[in-house]
Write an enzyme that holds these catalytic residues in place. Structure first.
Site, PDB file in Angstrom:
ATOM      1  N   TYR A 286       9.240 -24.697 -36.150  1.00  0.00           N
ATOM      2  CA  TYR A 286       8.342 -23.367 -36.527  1.00  0.00           C
ATOM      3  C   TYR A 286       7.117 -23.657 -37.096  1.00  0.00           C
ATOM      4  CZ  TYR A 286      11.899 -23.983 -40.638  1.00  0.00           C
ATOM      5  OH  TYR A 286      12.349 -24.383 -41.653  1.00  0.00           O
ATOM      6  N   GLU A 287       7.154 -22.180 -37.213  1.00  0.00           N
ATOM      7  CA  GLU A 287       5.478 -21.905 -38.298  1.00  0.00           C
ATOM      8  C   GLU A 287       4.523 -22.392 -36.937  1.00  0.00           C
ATOM      9  OE1 GLU A 287       4.867 -20.489 -40.356  1.00  0.00           O
ATOM     10  OE2 GLU A 287       6.868 -19.898 -41.302  1.00  0.00           O
ATOM     11  N   GLY A 288       4.545 -22.736 -35.986  1.00  0.00           N
ATOM     12  CA  GLY A 288       3.364 -23.399 -35.197  1.00  0.00           C
ATOM     13  C   GLY A 288       4.416 -24.727 -34.964  1.00  0.00           C
TER      14      GLY A 288
ATOM     15  N   ARG B   8       2.248 -22.972 -43.920  1.00  0.00           N
ATOM     16  CA  ARG B   8       2.763 -24.338 -43.205  1.00  0.00           C
ATOM     17  C   ARG B   8       2.649 -25.408 -43.600  1.00  0.00           C
ATOM     18  NH1 ARG B   8      -1.618 -21.928 -37.925  1.00  0.00           N
ATOM     19  NH2 ARG B   8       0.131 -21.146 -36.571  1.00  0.00           N
TER      20      ARG B   8
ATOM     21  N   MET C 237       8.326 -12.497 -42.886  1.00  0.00           N
ATOM     22  CA  MET C 237       7.234 -12.591 -42.120  1.00  0.00           C
ATOM     23  C   MET C 237       7.695 -12.887 -40.437  1.00  0.00           C
ATOM     24  SD  MET C 237       4.632 -16.343 -41.660  1.00  0.00           S
ATOM     25  CE  MET C 237       5.681 -17.003 -41.232  1.00  0.00           C
TER      26      MET C 237
END
Length: 595
Positions: free
Chosen positions: A441-443, A297, A164
Site C-alpha cells: 500500500y501507499e504505492g 510513504r 485518505m
C-alpha cells in the site's frame, strides 16, 4: 514472545550523537524553538511507556479478534478504544501539527522515532493515528482558513480522525481514471458520488467524527490526472458552532479480510451525494494529496522498521534461552544438555542481518526526517532547495527499501525460532503477516522504484541524485583518517558504483524507454544499501568518538555491527548492479503468449 520495549538508547544515539538534532532544531527558525533535546528525550520516554504498557499488550489480541463490520458499523478489537483515548489525550496525533490550530509543532526527525515506537508495539493500532496525521498535513497545507479552523483542532486532539480516499475498484496506481464525481452545490459545497476501496480507518468506533480526504472529478474536469480535485468529506456534518450535525451520506459497505493488520479496518466507502468541501484549487487535487502522500510513504516505510525491531527483540531473547546442540568450537555451557543457539554461526548471521539493517534503517529514517524539517522550517533558500531535492529523491527509497528489508528481517526473526516461529503463540508469524502489506500500500514498491528511477533520476538527468552523491563524497573526503578507513573506503566504492549505474540507465533510457522499468527495483536496492553504508559510516564516526567513555559496550557493539554490515551486507550491491547492467532485453525475449 518478548515484551516490546522502545529502543530508546539507540534512538538517542542517532538523534544526539549521529545527527546532533538538537542543534539543528535550534537553528531552524520555522520551529520557533519548539524542540530541544530535553523536550525530545522526555517525549520519547513517555512514548516508550505508552507503547509498552498500553499499545503492545493489545497487539496479539487485536490480531486474533480483528476489526468487525455489521450493518455498516465497524467495531475495533477490545482495548483499542481505551488505548486510542490514552494516545489522543497525550497529544500524539498532533505531534507534528500546526500550533496555530492546537498541534505541538514538533519536528519530523522526532516524529519518525515516535512512529517507529508505535509501529513496533502494534501495527494495526498505529495506522489509525498515522492516517489522521497525514490528513491534517494536507488540510493545513492546502485548506482554506475556514476549513482549518473548523476541523484541525479536533483532529489534532484526536477526537476526530482522518482518512485518505484515493483507490477505486477499477484503479489504483492510475488515479487519472477515477470515476468519483463532485457536483457543485448552490451553497459552494460539492456533492460527491462514488466508491473508494482499501480505505484505512474509513469507519471505526475510536472517534466522534471521521474526516475523509477524497479525490474526485468535477463534471467538466479535463481527462487524466490534470482533472482531479481534492475534497474534505466529514462523516458527520459540522455546525457553525462546531458541534456535530446530521450524518453525511458516506457509509462503509464492508471491510476486507486480510493476511495481516487485522485490527486495522480496511474499508469499502460509498459516497452517495455526500457533502464535501474543496481543498486547494480545482483540478489540483493530486498535488495537494501528495503533500500527505510523501509523509505517509515515509510513515509506511517506518512500519517496516517497527516490525524489524519487534522481531529482533523476540529473536534475541529466544536465541539466548533456547538450547540446541553444541557450539562448533566446543561446549560453551557444559553444565547444560546443549548450548544456547546464539553460539551457532547461522543464528548469528540472521540476528546480525536484522540488527545491522534495522539500525541503519533507523538512522536513514532520521536523515530523511531531517531533510523534511530543513525544507519546511529553514529560512535559507539554498538549504531549502537541497532539502526539497533530497526529500523528493529519498522518499521512494525510504518507503520501498524499509519495507522490503522489514519483511526480510521478520522472516529471519521467525527463522531463528525454527518451528516455533510458525506457531501463533510466539508472535513472529504475525509480524511477518503484518509487515507484508507495507510493500503493497501507499504505492507498491515497484511503483516506488519507478518513481525513483524515472521521475526522480532519469527525468532530471540525475540532478537530485547528484545532491546526495556530492554529500556522500564530501563526508568521505572529510573522514579519510585511518580509524574510519574500514567504513569510508567501502562507502567510496559503493557511491562510485551507484554513479556508474545512474549514468548508465540515464543514457540507455534515451533510446529505449523499457530500460527505466527494467532497472528500477534493483537500482533502488543498490541505492538503499549504499545509503545504509553512508549511515553506518556516520554511526561509526559517532561511536569512535565515544569509545573512551563506553562503560557498557554500546559503542563497541555499534562498531562491530557496522563492520558486519560493510563486510557481509553491502556486497549485495554487486549482484544487483549486474542485474541492472544486463538491461531490458532479457525481459522482452518472450512473447506474452509464451509466459
Amino acid at each position: 514472545m518478548a515484551d516490546y520495549k522502545a529502543p530508546l538508547r539507540d534512538i538517542r544515539f542517532v538523534l544526539n550523537d549521529v545527527f546532533d538534532a538538537g542543534t539543528l532544531w535550534q537553528n531552524l527558525p520555522g520551529l520557533n524553538g519548539a524542540a530541544d533535546m530535553e523536550i525530545a528525550d522526555a517525549m520519547l520516554e513517555e512514548a516508550g511507556k505508552m507503547a509498552s504498557q498500553t499499545i503492545a499488550p493489545i497487539n496479539r489480541s487485536g490480531d486474533e479478534e480483528g476489526a468487525q463490520w455489521k450493518d455498516g458499523v465497524v467495531t475495533t478489537p477490545t482495548g483499542f478504544k481505551e488505548a486510542y483515548k490514552v494516545y489522543a489525550e497525550g497529544g500524539w496525533v498532533g505531534l507534528g501539527g500546526n500550533p496555530e490550530f492546537g498541534g505541538m509543532g514538533m519536528p519530523k526527525a522526532l516524529g519518525v522515532q515516535v512512529e517507529e515506537i508505535v509501529y513496533g508495539a502494534n501495527n494495526s493500532f498505529a495506522l489509525y493515528p498515522a492516517l489522521s496525521a497525514g490528513c491534517c498535513l494536507a488540510l493545513d497545507a492546502h485548506g482554506s482558513e475556514e476549513l482549518k479552523q473548523a476541523y484541525l483542532p479536533n483532529m489534532y486532539a484526536g477526537t476526530w480522525s482522518g482518512t485518505m480516499c484515493l483507490t477505486e475498484p477499477h484503479c489504483g496506481t492510475d488515479l487519472g481514471i477515477i470515476r468519483t464525481k463532485a457536483v457543485p452545490a448552490a451553497d459552494g459545497s460539492y456533492e460527491l458520488t462514488g466508491t473508494k476501496i482499501f480505505i484505512t480507518g474509513g469507519e471505526h468506533d475510536l472517534t466522534d467524527n471521521i474526516i475523509h480526504m477524497v479525490l474526485a472529478k468535477l463534471p467538466d474536469a479535463p481527462a487524466g490526472p490534470k482533472g482531479i480535485s481534492l475534497f474534505l468529506v466529514p462523516k458527520f456534518l459540522v455546525n457553525e458552532d462546531g458541534s456535530l450535525g446530521e450524518r453525511n451520506p458516506v457509509t462503509c459497505g464492508s471491510i476486507e479480510h486480510k493476511m495481516g493488520i487485522k485490527a486495522s479496518a480496511t474499508c469499502v466507502m460509498n459516497f452517495d451525494g455526500a457533502k464535501g468541501y474543496l481543498v486547494g484549487e480545482v483540478n489540483k487535487g493530486l498535488n495537494a494529496m501528495f503533500t500527505m502522500m510523501n509523509y505517509e510513504r515515509l510513515s509506511i516505510g517506518i512500519q517496516g522498521i517497527g516490525c524489524s525491531e519487534a522481531s529482533y527483540q523476540s529473536a534475541v531473547d529466544y536465541a539466548r534461552e533456547r538450547i540446541q546442540s553444541r557450539a562448533p568450537t566446543g561446549a560453551q555451557q557444559p553444565d547444560k544438555a546443549a548450548d544456547p543457539i546464539i553460539v551457532h554461526p547461522d543464528v548469528r548471521r540472521m540476528l546480525l542481518n536484522i540488527k545491522s539493517l534495522t539500525e541503519a534503517s533507523r538512522a536513514f529514517s532520521t536523515y530523511v526526517g531531517i531533510q523534511l524539517d530543513t525544507s519546511k522550517f529553514t529560512d535559507n533558500a539554498e538549504d531549502r532547495k537541497k532539502g526539497e531535492a533530497l526529500v523528493a529523491l529519498l522518499t521512494p527509497v525510504a518507503k520501498a527499501f524499509f519495507t522490503d528489508i522489514g519483511l526480510a528481517n521478520t522472516i529471519d526473526g521467525q527463522q531463528v525460532f525454527g518451528g516455533h516461529g510458525y506457531v501463533r503463540e510466539w508472535g513472529q508469524e504475525q509480524l511477518v503477516r503484518d509487515a507484508r502489506i507495507a510493500q503493497i500500500y501507499e504505492g507498491t514498491n515497484g511503483i516506488q522504484a519507478l518513481d525513483l528511477m524515472g521521475r526522480k533520476t532519469v527525468a532530471n538527468k540525475g540532478a537530485y541524485y547528484k545532491v546526495f552523491a556530492e554529500e556522500v563524497r564530501s563526508f568521505v573526503a572529510d573522514n579519510s583518517d585511518a580509524a574510519m578507513a574500514e567504513f569510508v573506503k567501502p562507502l567510496a566504492k559503493a557511491i562510485d558504483n551507484l554513479d556508474e549505474l545512474t549514468e548508465l540507465v540515464i543514457d540507455r533510457s534515451q533510446s529505449n524507454p523499457n530500460e527505466v522499468g527494467a532497472a528500477s527495483v534493483e537500482y533502488l536496492h543498490v541505492f538503499g544499501y549504499t545509503a545504509y553504508a553512508y549511515m553506518w559510516a556516520k554511526m561509526a564516526k559517532a561511536a569512535l568518538a565515544r569509545l573512551d567513555s563506553d562503560s557498557d559496550g554500546f559503542h563497541q557493539a555499534k562498531l562491530s555491527t557496522g563492520r558486519y554490515y560493510v563486510k557481509r551486507i553491502l556486497p549485495r550491491i554487486h549482484s544487483l548492479s549486474e542485474s541492472v547492467r544486463a538491461g531490458s532485453e532479457p525481459l522482452f525475449e518472450l512473447d506474452a503468449a509464451q509466459f
